[in-house]
Write a protein that holds these residues in place. Sequence first.
Motif, PDB file in Angstrom:
ATOM      1  N   ALA A  18      32.322  40.451  44.507  1.00 47.99           N
ATOM      2  CA  ALA A  18      32.499  39.359  43.551  1.00 47.99           C
ATOM      3  C   ALA A  18      33.426  39.822  42.431  1.00 47.99           C
ATOM      4  CB  ALA A  18      31.154  38.928  42.985  1.00 47.99           C
ATOM      5  N   LEU A  51      34.787  34.442  41.166  1.00 47.15           N
ATOM      6  CA  LEU A  51      33.766  33.637  40.496  1.00 47.15           C
ATOM      7  C   LEU A  51      34.433  32.663  39.536  1.00 47.15           C
ATOM      8  CD1 LEU A  51      31.143  36.429  39.686  1.00 47.15           C
ATOM      9  CD2 LEU A  51      31.304  34.962  41.723  1.00 47.15           C
ATOM     10  N   ALA A  66      25.707  35.625  41.584  1.00 47.48           N
ATOM     11  CA  ALA A  66      26.350  36.394  42.652  1.00 47.48           C
ATOM     12  C   ALA A  66      25.531  37.631  43.005  1.00 47.48           C
ATOM     13  CB  ALA A  66      27.764  36.791  42.231  1.00 47.48           C
ATOM     14  N   VAL A  71      25.777  40.212  46.672  1.00 45.92           N
ATOM     15  CA  VAL A  71      27.134  40.738  46.811  1.00 45.92           C
ATOM     16  C   VAL A  71      27.079  42.267  46.922  1.00 45.92           C
ATOM     17  CG1 VAL A  71      28.246  38.830  45.616  1.00 45.92           C
ATOM     18  CG2 VAL A  71      27.441  40.795  44.288  1.00 45.92           C
TER      19      VAL A  71
END
Length: 310
Positions: A18, A51, A66, A71
Amino acid sequence: MHAVTADDHLPSPDGPVAVLANPTAGRGRRRGLLPELVDRLSAAGRPVRLLRAGSAVEAEAACRAAVGEGVSALVAVGGDGTVHRAMQAVAGTTVPFAPVPAGTGNDFAIETGFPSDPRAAADVVAAALREGRSRPVDLARMTGYDGAVRWYGAVLAAGFDAIVNERANRMWWPRGARRYDLAILVELARLRPRRYTLTLDGERVDVDAVLVAVGNSASYGGGMRICPDADPTDGLLDVVVGGRFDRRTLIRVKPRIYAGTHVEHPLVRTFRARTVTVAAEGITTYADGERSLPLPVTVTATPTALHLLR
């Protein structure tokens, strides 16, 4: 709702990386660099997920979501403010993290050994991802009088600099850096020592001061080494207190902060502790340059709270 612990957020080895990017970081000068940075991060062989966030609050929420979704890592592209927001999601977990410095102030990234060039930093991060390598560093954990918890990686400002930031944030004119300059002039005219109560590993110290900083690492404000001996791997916090400065003395000493030689001034005192409580009336602190908790706050050095991709 159960309590969140580090075990709730285990990184997925096959999950995406992310990336939180702040397009306004560095006054927008590096806005066009993001696609290249994403390409460089993709060289690690993992999918990269950008993001989306329209505000600092949304950015923090997006990072938390996330991390909660599993992630494999979180990367913050921007300055200390972007890093600070992303850090809240991974502090105290095993999810690896990396700052890619692209802001006006990149103190945490530089102090923890990342290249100042964002392209070079992205390459370092990609190599660490490929090799499954991370390095633990300490964070400072802040607890407010109401129980609110925040984390920071660089420095907590609780004196003149925090007061100036608060003044600048309340002003609607002028725009840009001139607003901060005007806030400095206003607060210099109002300068007076304030009474602080510091509690350092249980020992109380009462001081009259105009500067108070609690450092996990050495610098803030784009290279000002306010806590020059702070080490984000020693499990300790460095506290620097600038005492009863008048305006002329403060103006004279301030430039020395870039080299860290201000600590040699006879009105400056330094302390080192694992846990520090700072109390004073009417001051809102700034952590990593971001508006944070009002005093009193308790700050605790938390070893290996962050796992850096480098």
